[in-house]
Motif scaffolding. Structure first.
Motif, short mmCIF file in Angstrom:
data_model
loop_
_atom_site.label_atom_id
_atom_site.label_comp_id
_atom_site.label_asym_id
_atom_site.label_seq_id
_atom_site.Cartn_x
_atom_site.Cartn_y
_atom_site.Cartn_z
N ASN A 134 38.72 33.18 -64.45
CA ASN A 134 39.82 33.48 -63.53
C ASN A 134 40.89 32.40 -63.58
OD1 ASN A 134 38.44 35.76 -62.66
ND2 ASN A 134 37.52 34.74 -60.89
N GLU A 138 44.70 33.06 -64.88
CA GLU A 138 45.82 32.92 -63.95
C GLU A 138 46.69 31.71 -64.26
OE1 GLU A 138 46.79 35.00 -61.68
OE2 GLU A 138 45.10 36.40 -61.93
N LYS A 139 46.07 30.57 -64.55
CA LYS A 139 46.81 29.33 -64.73
C LYS A 139 47.42 29.16 -66.11
CE LYS A 139 45.48 27.89 -60.61
NZ LYS A 139 46.41 27.74 -59.49
N VAL A 142 48.63 34.05 -67.56
CA VAL A 142 49.66 34.70 -66.73
C VAL A 142 50.91 33.83 -66.62
CG1 VAL A 142 50.21 35.51 -64.40
CG2 VAL A 142 48.01 36.10 -65.44
#
Length: 215
Positions: A134, A138-139, A142
């Motif tokens: 995750n 995300e870091k 994305v």
């Protein structure tokens, strides 16, 4: 705002006062080494603290969990890409120059040995530790994808390019830039490309994206 400071024990010399931001940077670098050498599961907080030359109490104060530390490590690495692509510089660059610069920076980030190693780690250990997948998604993924897609949308607004689906086009552009060398490096069939090879690939991808391959 007053920052907390920590006096770390050192084997020789006088004690030194180090601000939290500097201490965080030292811990992140130590965590990066430990994760690379031992993997996520086997890298202990105690070993990371010892490598960084700080107490476990200090480490837990700054990073309450190992997952927090891993997430911050990814954020710091991705931040280098974002810094390299200064919005002010990209805003005044012409279309070709801006795209080539962006792809080169993206290649330098994603095709570095450091990123290849972390990507292997995430893939191999994400079933047991979904939080690292995750964080990486995300870091790293994305954040970089959003910056690149936003740049493409700005070029559309400027009337320089036309794209029916900027999001899909951005994904294709990223894949064209890194997929083949990344896959070869991930499978240990080739070494990650160097700076000159990445720059040459960015130029070729820019030409293909802007011109296509039609005669």
């Amino acid at each position: 705002m007053v920052q907390n400071h920590e006096i770390e024990k050192r084997p020789r010399g006088r004690p030194q006062v180090r601000c939290d931001d500097d201490t965080k940077s030292v811990i992140i670098e130590a965590a990066n080494r430990q994760f690379h050498e031992n993997g996520y599961a086997a890298a202990s907080i105690a070993a990371i603290a010892q490598d960084a030359g700080v107490s476990t109490k200090t480490l837990y104060r700054l990073f309450p969990t190992k997952a927090d530390l891993f997430s911050e490590m990814i954020t710091e690495r991705t931040g280098r890409f974002l810094t390299a692509l200064d919005p002010g510089t990209l805003a005044v660059a012409d279309l070709r120059q801006g795209l080539e610069r962006m792809l080169t920076a993206y290649g330098m980030l994603t095709l570095s040995l450091d990123t290849i190693t972390v990507t292997r780690l995430v893939i191999s250990e994400s079933d047991r530790f979904p939080e690292i997948a995750n964080s990486f998604y995300e870091k790293a993924i994305v954040r970089t994808n959003t910056l690149m897609e936003n740049w493409l949308r700005k070029q559309i607004d400027r009337g320089l390019i036309t794209l029916a689906d900027p999001h899909a086009a951005c994904g294709m552009l990223r894949g064209m830039m890194i997929l083949e060398p990344q896959r070869a490096a991930m499978l240990r069939q080739q070494q990650p490309p160097g700076i000159e090879e990445i720059a040459a690939r960015a130029k070729m991808c820019t030409d293909l994206f802007l011109k296509g391959c039609a005669l």
